[in-house]
Design an enzyme around this catalytic site. Structure first.
Site, PDB file in Angstrom:
ATOM      1  N   GLY A 274       0.883  -1.134  -0.048  1.00 13.21           N
ATOM      2  CA  GLY A 274       0.045  -0.194   0.091  1.00 13.21           C
ATOM      3  C   GLY A 274       0.765   1.120  -0.127  1.00 13.21           C
ATOM      4  O   GLY A 274       0.296   2.484   0.006  1.00 13.21           O
ATOM      5  N   ASP A 275       2.140   1.041  -0.168  1.00 13.11           N
ATOM      6  CA  ASP A 275       3.093   2.173  -0.006  1.00 13.11           C
ATOM      7  C   ASP A 275       4.171   1.738  -1.207  1.00 13.11           C
ATOM      8  O   ASP A 275       4.130   0.860  -1.754  1.00 13.11           O
ATOM      9  CB  ASP A 275       3.402   2.541   1.338  1.00 13.11           C
ATOM     10  CG  ASP A 275       3.630   3.990   1.479  1.00 13.11           C
ATOM     11  OD1 ASP A 275       4.581   4.662   0.757  1.00 13.11           O
ATOM     12  OD2 ASP A 275       2.945   4.581   2.283  1.00 13.11           O
ATOM     13  N   ASP A 276       5.309   2.500  -0.900  1.00  8.16           N
ATOM     14  CA  ASP A 276       6.492   2.238  -1.769  1.00  8.16           C
ATOM     15  C   ASP A 276       6.877   0.867  -1.847  1.00  8.16           C
ATOM     16  O   ASP A 276       7.155   0.469  -0.613  1.00  8.16           O
ATOM     17  CB  ASP A 276       7.740   3.288  -1.573  1.00  8.16           C
ATOM     18  CG  ASP A 276       7.082   4.743  -1.738  1.00  8.16           C
ATOM     19  OD1 ASP A 276       6.357   4.910  -2.859  1.00  8.16           O
ATOM     20  OD2 ASP A 276       7.788   5.505  -0.911  1.00  8.16           O
TER      21      ASP A 276
END
Length: 494
Positions: A274-276
């Site tokens: 859900g992020d990098d």
């Protein structure tokens, strides 16, 4: 004194071998060790434990001694807390750091635990059907000081919860297995963070700091409360063969975040986040500037990433100690917000320079290239507004992208241009509903060669009709020459 300890240890070793019990492991010679007293060892032997089948694995260092987690009273039922067992096992095995090192074998089962510390010259090995379950209780995680290069926690002022697996000032640490699983069980933490109920920054799954010689390989990581893998202030790191999975709707679940590290190799990883997927960092504003430890000599290759709301590889935004000599190649991005993203801001200071990316394939992207000089928050009001970041010598080449909404969003800082940008041999196919402005460029300079669709005027074609390659260093960085050994150990049959 050292020779006396070695003699006593050798006598104990012979005693244990003569009773043929427990769990053994070796590199080129096999030794036996039960990390309790001999009476306990003999009692367990009389209750049906047998020498097990030999197995092999690849590691930077092999170990002379080994033991199994269940020999320390652990119960793999997914309910019983095994924090004390993990801590006791590592503590007992740590005495062999100077005598060939040790391995802790985690057998098949579901092993619930709170945080525990690692030790030097140590291997944690997970059976293919082993699952380490992170406790969801805040009380199982000590609150520790914020990182000095950050000045505060990332989620909140003040301290932070220690990671599930933690180590500091260590040498020669291996975390590996047969694709066993470490499950962060992060859902309660995500909810508390969203509702503003946490006083401290959420724990990571692994954080190793101030250490040298780290290997993390052949494992699956799930659902961290926050970042999954965080080596920081460390060097000579090999991360390979990992699967990292988190819901794409949950922020801050970064996959791998090398932070103020030197000589790091990340390869053959599959990350859904859900992020990098990978975020390269080196400290936050004045704290990172003062700490002054860059991330450099970083190699990333054969990465596959899915991150609908973030980057495949992000540089920053906490980059105040500097980021340099980053090499990435053979990258696959699927349904991700951006391919390579540089994130910084006024007050960050530091630099991102000498970045080389080639051989990238992208499917369904919002952006291919994204740079921003106005990214977000500061740790406090004491940052220096005159601390401007330096972004220079950024090289992207040999890329194909399809179903793209916008090829590039490149925004430097007024009076602080991002310079030396090279983009070569890149073909981008647009989505059915692309942005009207395909290349949005401000306060940047450099050139392009063989790029479609046509780039912005600030990145002119260098030699029309001829593809001029960007730079990519041919000389290896030291970690690329680190070789894994073939090691042998023995799993016990129950």
């Amino acid at each position: 004194m050292r020779s006396l300890l070695y003699t006593v240890g050798s006598l104990l070793l012979l005693l244990l071998l003569s009773h043929d019990g427990g769990f053994t492991g070796a590199a080129d010679a096999e030794h036996s060790f039960i990390a309790t007293d001999f009476r306990t060892h003999r009692h367990r032997r009389n209750h049906g434990h047998r020498r097990g089948e030999e197995f092999e694995y690849s590691a930077l260092s092999c170990r002379a001694y080994s033991a199994s987690l269940d020999e320390f009273g652990a119960v793999g039922d997914g309910v019983t807390s095994n924090t004390a067992a993990f801590r006791d096992a590592v503590s007992q095995l740590s005495r062999f750091a100077d005598y060939g090192g040790s391995l802790l074998f985690v057998p098949a089962g579901r092993w619930l635990t709170g945080s525990f510390n690692l030790t030097s010259h140590f291997t944690l090995f997970l059976h293919r059907d082993a699952v380490i379950l992170a406790s969801q209780e805040e009380s199982d995680y000590e609150v520790i000081e914020p990182l000095p290069s950050y000045g505060r926690g990332r989620d909140a002022d003040g301290g932070r919860f220690i990671s599930l697996l933690f180590g500091s000032n260590l040498t020669d640490v291996v975390i590996t297995g047969e694709n066993g699983t470490i499950d962060g069980q992060g859902e309660p933490w995500w909810g508390k963070f969203k509702r503003g109920e946490l006083k401290y920054t959420r724990p990571y799954l692994i954080e190793i700091m101030h250490s040298d010689g780290i290997q993390i390989s052949n494992l699956t990581f799930l659902n961290s409360p926050s970042w999954h893998i965080h080596p920081v202030y460390s060097s000579n790191i090999v991360i390979q063969g990992l699967t990292i999975l988190a819901p794409v709707t949950v922020p801050n679940t970064d996959g791998i975040n090398p932070d103020s590290c030197t000589n790091t190799r990340i390869e053959d990883c599959y990350i859904v986040s859900g992020d990098d997927c990978i975020a390269v960092k080196s400290g936050w504003d004045q704290y990172g500037i003062n700490y002054g430890m860059p991330t450099k000599q970083l190699l990333i290759r054969r990465l596959t990433c899915i991150s609908p709301d973030s980057a495949v590889i992000a540089l920053g935004s906490e980059m105040s100690g500097g980021i340099e000599d980053v090499r990435a190649e053979d990258i696959v991005a699927i349904n991700s917000e951006s391919g390579i993203r540089i994130k910084t801001a006024i007050g960050r200071g530091g630099y991102v320079k000498d970045v080389y990316v080639r051989g990238m394939t992208m499917h369904t992207m919002k952006y291919v290239f994204w740079m921003t000089g106005s990214y977000g928050s500061h740790p406090d009001e004491h940052y220096d507004p005159n601390a401007l970041p330096v972004i220079q010598n950024i090289n992207y080449q040999d890329m194909v992208a399809e179903n793209v909404t916008m090829p590039a969003q490149l925004a430097g800082i007024t009076g602080d241009q991002f310079t030396g940008i090279c983009i070569s041999n890149v073909t981008i196919t647009l989505s059915k509903k692309p942005k009207k402005v395909l290349w949005n460029c401000t306060d940047v300079s450099g050139y392009t060669s063989g790029v479609t669709p046509e780039p912005c005027q600030l990145l002119p074609e260098k030699q029309p009709g001829t593809i001029v390659p960007c730079n990519f260093p041919e000389s290896p960085i030291p970690v690329d020459e680190a070789k894994l050994q073939r090691c042998y150990s023995r799993r016990r049959l129950m």
